[in-house]
Motif scaffolding. Structure first.
Motif, PDB file in Angstrom:
ATOM      1  N   TRP A  97       0.819  -1.214   0.000  1.00  0.00           N
ATOM      2  CA  TRP A  97       0.000   0.000   0.000  1.00  0.00           C
ATOM      3  C   TRP A  97       0.849   1.259   0.000  1.00  0.00           C
ATOM      4  O   TRP A  97       0.328   2.354  -0.199  1.00  0.00           O
ATOM      5  N   ALA A  98       2.160   1.114   0.241  1.00  0.00           N
ATOM      6  CA  ALA A  98       3.037   2.288   0.289  1.00  0.00           C
ATOM      7  C   ALA A  98       3.337   2.780  -1.121  1.00  0.00           C
ATOM      8  O   ALA A  98       3.389   2.001  -2.070  1.00  0.00           O
ATOM      9  N   ARG A  99       3.546   4.079  -1.240  1.00  0.00           N
ATOM     10  CA  ARG A  99       3.894   4.655  -2.536  1.00  0.00           C
ATOM     11  C   ARG A  99       5.333   4.270  -2.876  1.00  0.00           C
ATOM     12  O   ARG A  99       6.233   4.363  -2.038  1.00  0.00           O
ATOM     13  N   GLY A 100       5.551   3.841  -4.103  1.00  0.00           N
ATOM     14  CA  GLY A 100       6.879   3.426  -4.524  1.00  0.00           C
ATOM     15  C   GLY A 100       7.757   4.591  -4.937  1.00  0.00           C
ATOM     16  O   GLY A 100       7.318   5.744  -5.034  1.00  0.00           O
ATOM     17  N   ARG A 101       9.022   4.282  -5.207  1.00  0.00           N
ATOM     18  CA  ARG A 101       9.972   5.292  -5.666  1.00  0.00           C
ATOM     19  C   ARG A 101       9.712   5.645  -7.137  1.00  0.00           C
ATOM     20  O   ARG A 101       9.159   4.858  -7.892  1.00  0.00           O
ATOM     21  N   ASP A 102      10.159   6.841  -7.515  1.00  0.00           N
ATOM     22  CA  ASP A 102      10.059   7.237  -8.920  1.00  0.00           C
ATOM     23  C   ASP A 102      10.932   6.344  -9.797  1.00  0.00           C
ATOM     24  O   ASP A 102      10.573   6.051 -10.939  1.00  0.00           O
ATOM     25  N   GLY A 103      12.068   5.921  -9.264  1.00  0.00           N
ATOM     26  CA  GLY A 103      12.932   5.021 -10.013  1.00  0.00           C
ATOM     27  C   GLY A 103      13.768   5.733 -11.065  1.00  0.00           C
ATOM     28  O   GLY A 103      13.671   6.938 -11.279  1.00  0.00           O
ATOM     29  N   ASP A 104      14.619   4.956 -11.740  1.00  0.00           N
ATOM     30  CA  ASP A 104      15.480   5.471 -12.801  1.00  0.00           C
ATOM     31  C   ASP A 104      15.838   4.326 -13.732  1.00  0.00           C
ATOM     32  O   ASP A 104      15.231   3.250 -13.671  1.00  0.00           O
ATOM     33  N   LEU A 105      16.839   4.514 -14.587  1.00  0.00           N
ATOM     34  CA  LEU A 105      17.187   3.494 -15.573  1.00  0.00           C
ATOM     35  C   LEU A 105      17.633   2.187 -14.921  1.00  0.00           C
ATOM     36  O   LEU A 105      17.414   1.108 -15.476  1.00  0.00           O
ATOM     37  N   ARG A 106      18.237   2.261 -13.750  1.00  0.00           N
ATOM     38  CA  ARG A 106      18.664   1.043 -13.073  1.00  0.00           C
ATOM     39  C   ARG A 106      17.473   0.162 -12.722  1.00  0.00           C
ATOM     40  O   ARG A 106      17.543  -1.068 -12.806  1.00  0.00           O
ATOM     41  N   ASP A 107      16.370   0.788 -12.346  1.00  0.00           N
ATOM     42  CA  ASP A 107      15.173   0.017 -12.008  1.00  0.00           C
ATOM     43  C   ASP A 107      14.542  -0.607 -13.246  1.00  0.00           C
ATOM     44  O   ASP A 107      13.874  -1.637 -13.146  1.00  0.00           O
ATOM     45  N   VAL A 108      14.743   0.019 -14.408  1.00  0.00           N
ATOM     46  CA  VAL A 108      14.246  -0.577 -15.647  1.00  0.00           C
ATOM     47  C   VAL A 108      14.934  -1.916 -15.894  1.00  0.00           C
ATOM     48  O   VAL A 108      14.282  -2.926 -16.200  1.00  0.00           O
ATOM     49  N   TRP A 109      16.275  -1.935 -15.748  1.00  0.00           N
ATOM     50  CA  TRP A 109      16.978  -3.198 -16.000  1.00  0.00           C
ATOM     51  C   TRP A 109      16.704  -4.215 -14.898  1.00  0.00           C
ATOM     52  O   TRP A 109      16.578  -5.413 -15.161  1.00  0.00           O
ATOM     53  N   ARG A 110      16.610  -3.763 -13.654  1.00  0.00           N
ATOM     54  CA  ARG A 110      16.280  -4.698 -12.577  1.00  0.00           C
ATOM     55  C   ARG A 110      14.932  -5.372 -12.836  1.00  0.00           C
ATOM     56  O   ARG A 110      14.762  -6.568 -12.589  1.00  0.00           O
ATOM     57  N   GLN A 111      13.964  -4.607 -13.330  1.00  0.00           N
ATOM     58  CA  GLN A 111      12.661  -5.169 -13.639  1.00  0.00           C
ATOM     59  C   GLN A 111      12.749  -6.152 -14.799  1.00  0.00           C
ATOM     60  O   GLN A 111      12.099  -7.203 -14.792  1.00  0.00           O
ATOM     61  N   ALA A 112      13.549  -5.818 -15.818  1.00  0.00           N
ATOM     62  CA  ALA A 112      13.706  -6.719 -16.964  1.00  0.00           C
ATOM     63  C   ALA A 112      14.310  -8.054 -16.528  1.00  0.00           C
ATOM     64  O   ALA A 112      13.910  -9.116 -17.022  1.00  0.00           O
ATOM     65  N   VAL A 113      15.258  -8.015 -15.596  1.00  0.00           N
ATOM     66  CA  VAL A 113      15.914  -9.240 -15.130  1.00  0.00           C
ATOM     67  C   VAL A 113      15.010 -10.033 -14.184  1.00  0.00           C
ATOM     68  O   VAL A 113      14.997 -11.267 -14.201  1.00  0.00           O
ATOM     69  N   ALA A 114      14.235  -9.325 -13.376  1.00  0.00           N
ATOM     70  CA  ALA A 114      13.392 -10.001 -12.374  1.00  0.00           C
ATOM     71  C   ALA A 114      12.173 -10.665 -12.989  1.00  0.00           C
ATOM     72  O   ALA A 114      11.674 -11.664 -12.468  1.00  0.00           O
ATOM     73  N   GLY A 115      11.660 -10.113 -14.090  1.00  0.00           N
ATOM     74  CA  GLY A 115      10.458 -10.678 -14.696  1.00  0.00           C
ATOM     75  C   GLY A 115       9.197 -10.064 -14.118  1.00  0.00           C
ATOM     76  O   GLY A 115       9.238  -9.182 -13.253  1.00  0.00           O
ATOM     77  N   VAL A 116       8.053 -10.527 -14.583  1.00  0.00           N
ATOM     78  CA  VAL A 116       6.753  -9.996 -14.158  1.00  0.00           C
ATOM     79  C   VAL A 116       6.566 -10.263 -12.664  1.00  0.00           C
ATOM     80  O   VAL A 116       6.732 -11.400 -12.200  1.00  0.00           O
ATOM     81  N   GLN A 117       6.227  -9.221 -11.919  1.00  0.00           N
ATOM     82  CA  GLN A 117       6.053  -9.338 -10.477  1.00  0.00           C
ATOM     83  C   GLN A 117       4.596  -9.476 -10.064  1.00  0.00           C
ATOM     84  O   GLN A 117       4.306  -9.959  -8.965  1.00  0.00           O
ATOM     85  N   GLU A 118       3.679  -9.055 -10.908  1.00  0.00           N
ATOM     86  CA  GLU A 118       2.267  -9.096 -10.549  1.00  0.00           C
ATOM     87  C   GLU A 118       1.749 -10.534 -10.566  1.00  0.00           C
ATOM     88  O   GLU A 118       2.169 -11.357 -11.383  1.00  0.00           O
ATOM     89  N   ASP A 119       0.825 -10.820  -9.663  1.00  0.00           N
ATOM     90  CA  ASP A 119       0.218 -12.146  -9.620  1.00  0.00           C
ATOM     91  C   ASP A 119      -0.594 -12.391 -10.884  1.00  0.00           C
ATOM     92  O   ASP A 119      -1.266 -11.499 -11.391  1.00  0.00           O
ATOM     93  N   GLY A 120      -0.526 -13.615 -11.381  1.00  0.00           N
ATOM     94  CA  GLY A 120      -1.252 -13.963 -12.599  1.00  0.00           C
ATOM     95  C   GLY A 120      -0.532 -15.063 -13.347  1.00  0.00           C
ATOM     96  O   GLY A 120       0.532 -15.546 -12.921  1.00  0.00           O
ATOM     97  N   PRO A 121      -1.089 -15.460 -14.476  1.00  0.00           N
ATOM     98  CA  PRO A 121      -0.476 -16.562 -15.237  1.00  0.00           C
ATOM     99  C   PRO A 121       0.908 -16.243 -15.778  1.00  0.00           C
ATOM    100  O   PRO A 121       1.688 -17.155 -16.060  1.00  0.00           O
ATOM    101  N   SER A 122       1.222 -14.943 -15.946  1.00  0.00           N
ATOM    102  CA  SER A 122       2.532 -14.579 -16.504  1.00  0.00           C
ATOM    103  C   SER A 122       3.546 -14.193 -15.437  1.00  0.00           C
ATOM    104  O   SER A 122       4.616 -13.680 -15.758  1.00  0.00           O
ATOM    105  N   LYS A 123       3.232 -14.436 -14.168  1.00  0.00           N
ATOM    106  CA  LYS A 123       4.157 -14.048 -13.104  1.00  0.00           C
ATOM    107  C   LYS A 123       5.497 -14.752 -13.277  1.00  0.00           C
ATOM    108  O   LYS A 123       5.569 -15.965 -13.492  1.00  0.00           O
ATOM    109  N   GLY A 124       6.578 -13.979 -13.198  1.00  0.00           N
ATOM    110  CA  GLY A 124       7.921 -14.516 -13.362  1.00  0.00           C
ATOM    111  C   GLY A 124       8.403 -14.558 -14.792  1.00  0.00           C
ATOM    112  O   GLY A 124       9.584 -14.825 -15.035  1.00  0.00           O
TER     113      GLY A 124
END
Length: 569
Positions: A97-124
């Motif tokens: 429920w907490a507001r997240g950080r604005d982020g930057d380019l580093r978070d873009v690559w971290r997200q690409a490496v981590a995969g889909v985080q939301e619950d659902g059939p495509s998680k991971g």
């Protein structure tokens, strides 16, 4: 005989007379009528979006300053609410429920490496990164290998004392790796437009103050740069496999030994196999450095150097993600192809948005400012494509010549009618099978492309696209098209058409939709263009968290149409 019996008798006589006159023409007419009704009922669909949402696409502020129009915002960022500043990145362990950080380019690559985080059939699920060479050679790159390149290249430049890194290569995995290396190792990335005259390359190096250059042999005038730009300290060659047996570490005679020359593959290959596998920790990371881009105007006008902060890019990426409806958002099932230079901020922001969405990304050096979409998409089947207006004009001209027959013209009329009158994208049918053979050849699997993004570049030589041309291209390609207005000091776009806006008007250049959720637009009096209480017209100004410096004048006249979409005056 009663009145009712007389009525039945007359009805019986009428029916008998009607069928007595029945012939083959009656059969044809009735069959055609029933067929028409059946077609209308079976093909009728609800509009993709409610028509009222297209009538008023942005809203002006309740007050305005003298000589200035109201400030216009898109419906996604109404007045009284903050403009979109970032990616809302949630760190591990943070409350949902907490507001997240604005982020930057580093978070873009971290997200690409981590995969889909939301619950659902495509998680991971994770997207892929592909390099396309020629018509059939497609290479998939491991995300872990790219992470290793990011760490080793960034660490090498940092150890050698570099701080401002000029990247002078076409669209490639190395370009993205170099950009993320700069982000993770607190280096200023300077992305130079590729294939520029030698004197322009030297000028851009001087203005940016670059001390390190990442480039490829044959495209960079090393001798000339070393002679006329003494501030160069490092040069990293990206050498293809067929030329790696040569010695690329030599410094040209007469330039001295001040330039440290190395090759990309040697930096990676000479390091231990286990080195660089993990990204730098999130805790205690420094504020990321800026990204410098060069905006190219019409021929004869020097390019403009623009410095973007990490916040500018985070805001621009977030606004592009927010502009696509939830049901149509990018994801692991998509293949994204930038058929325009990544030195263009609009193309770069969209590519980063695709990576953050865990979509697969294909990179093709032929796609750098490609004028031939068929050549740029050989060997792959993109679902989302960034194309230049020039490439779309060429595609429109070539495809329109195929629709010379009466049948083809009528089929195109039916397809266009679905778009403009019913507000729905045409679907596959028996009649459209003939139409499919006339479509432009984009990708190896026709019909897979679902979205094309393109932008008018303020002050450049890009051809302008009319709403009729955009409508034709939607019918030709079977893909939705978003048309944006991009400018030098704006990361991403100033404004862009809504995802489901298929309307056609009498215009030479289509409108550009409402401002994005990261920008707001207003007009100031400019020559003959004056703003009044009823008309918002004048020089276009834009401000917001995605704008370098917070506010910028575009130097061109525009106005807000009756539906509150931005257009050239």
């Amino acid at each position: 005989m009663g009145a009712f019996d007389n009525l039945l008798l007359s009805l019986d006589e009428g029916i008998t007379d009607f069928f007595a006159q029945w012939n083959i023409y009656s059969t044809i007419i009735v069959t055609a009528f029933i067929g028409f009704l059946t077609y209308q009922i079976s093909t009728r669909k609800d509009p993709d979006t409610h028509p009222m949402l297209l009538v008023r696409q942005s809203q002006g502020s309740p007050v305005r300053q003298p000589g200035q129009s109201p400030v216009y915002r898109g419906q996604s960022a109404p007045h009284g609410m903050p403009l979109q500043t970032g990616l809302n990145v949630k760190d591990p362990g943070a409350s949902r429920w907490a507001r997240g950080r604005d982020g930057d380019l580093r978070d873009v690559w971290r997200q690409a490496v981590a995969g889909v985080q939301e619950d659902g059939p495509s998680k991971g699920a994770k997207g892929k990164i592909l390099s396309v060479f020629g018509t059939e050679h497609v290479t998939e790159h491991s995300l872990d290998d790219i992470t290793r390149q990011i760490n080793l290249i960034g660490g090498h430049i940092k150890e050698q004392g570099g701080s401002r890194v000029a990247i002078y290569i076409p669209n490639s995995v190395e370009l993205l790796a170099a950009l993320f290396a700069c982000a993770f190792y607190n280096l200023t990335a300077v992305i130079l437009p590729f294939e520029q005259p030698e004197e322009d390359v030297i000028s851009m190096l001087r203005r940016s103050g670059a001390d390190t250059v990442i480039t490829a042999p044959g495209s960079f005038p090393f001798d000339l740069v070393a002679k006329h730009y003494p501030n160069l300290r490092q040069l990293i060659w990206i050498v293809d496999e067929g030329s790696r047996h040569m010695d690329w570490n030599e410094v040209p005679e007469g330039t001295g030994s001040s330039v440290n020359v190395s090759t990309w593959h040697e930096i990676i290959g000479d390091s231990p196999a286990a080195a660089g596998r993990e990204l730098p920790p999130l805790e205690g990371q420094q504020e990321p450095s800026d990204v410098i881009l060069f905006w190219q105007f019409k021929s004869g006008i020097p390019s403009e150097m623009v410095t973007f902060t990490a916040g500018n890019f985070a805001s621009a990426i977030a606004s592009q993600l927010f502009a696509i409806p939830t049901s149509q958002k990018m994801g692991p099932s998509d293949l994204f192809l930038p058929a325009d230079s990544l030195a263009n901020s609009y193309t770069l922001v969209l590519t980063l948005a695709a990576l953050f969405s865990n979509a697969s990304v294909a990179l093709n050096s032929v796609g750098t400012q490609a004028y031939d979409l068929a050549a740029a998409t050989r060997g792959i089947s993109p679902t989302i494509l960034v194309a230049t207006p020039a490439a779309l004009v060429k595609t429109h001209q070539e495809t329109a010549s195929n629709f010379s027959s009466l049948i083809a013209r009528n089929l195109h009329w039916l397809q266009t009618r679905h778009l403009t009158q019913y507000g729905v994208m045409p679907t596959a049918s028996f009649l459209s099978s003939y139409y499919d053979s006339l479509r432009p050849s984009i990708g190896t699997k026709p019909g897979k492309l679902r979205l094309i993004l393109t932008a008018e570049c303020v002050g450049s030589d890009t051809p302008r696209l009319s709403s009729q041309m955009l409508s034709d291209l939607r019918a030709y390609t079977g893909a939705r098209i978003i048309y944006a207005l991009s400018a030098a000091k704006v990361a991403g776009a100033v404004a862009q058409t809504l995802f489901y806006d298929y309307r056609v008007f009498e215009d030479k250049c289509s409108h550009f939709g409402p401002p994005l959720s990261s920008t707001e637009v207003f007009f100031k009096d400019m020559g003959e263009y004056k703003t009044t209480d009823g008309v918002s017209k004048g020089e276009i100004f834009v401000r917001g968290p995605s704008v370098s410096g917070g506010e910028a004048a575009l130097g061109v006249a525009g106005y807000m149409r009756d539906d509150n979409t931005l257009a050239y005056a």
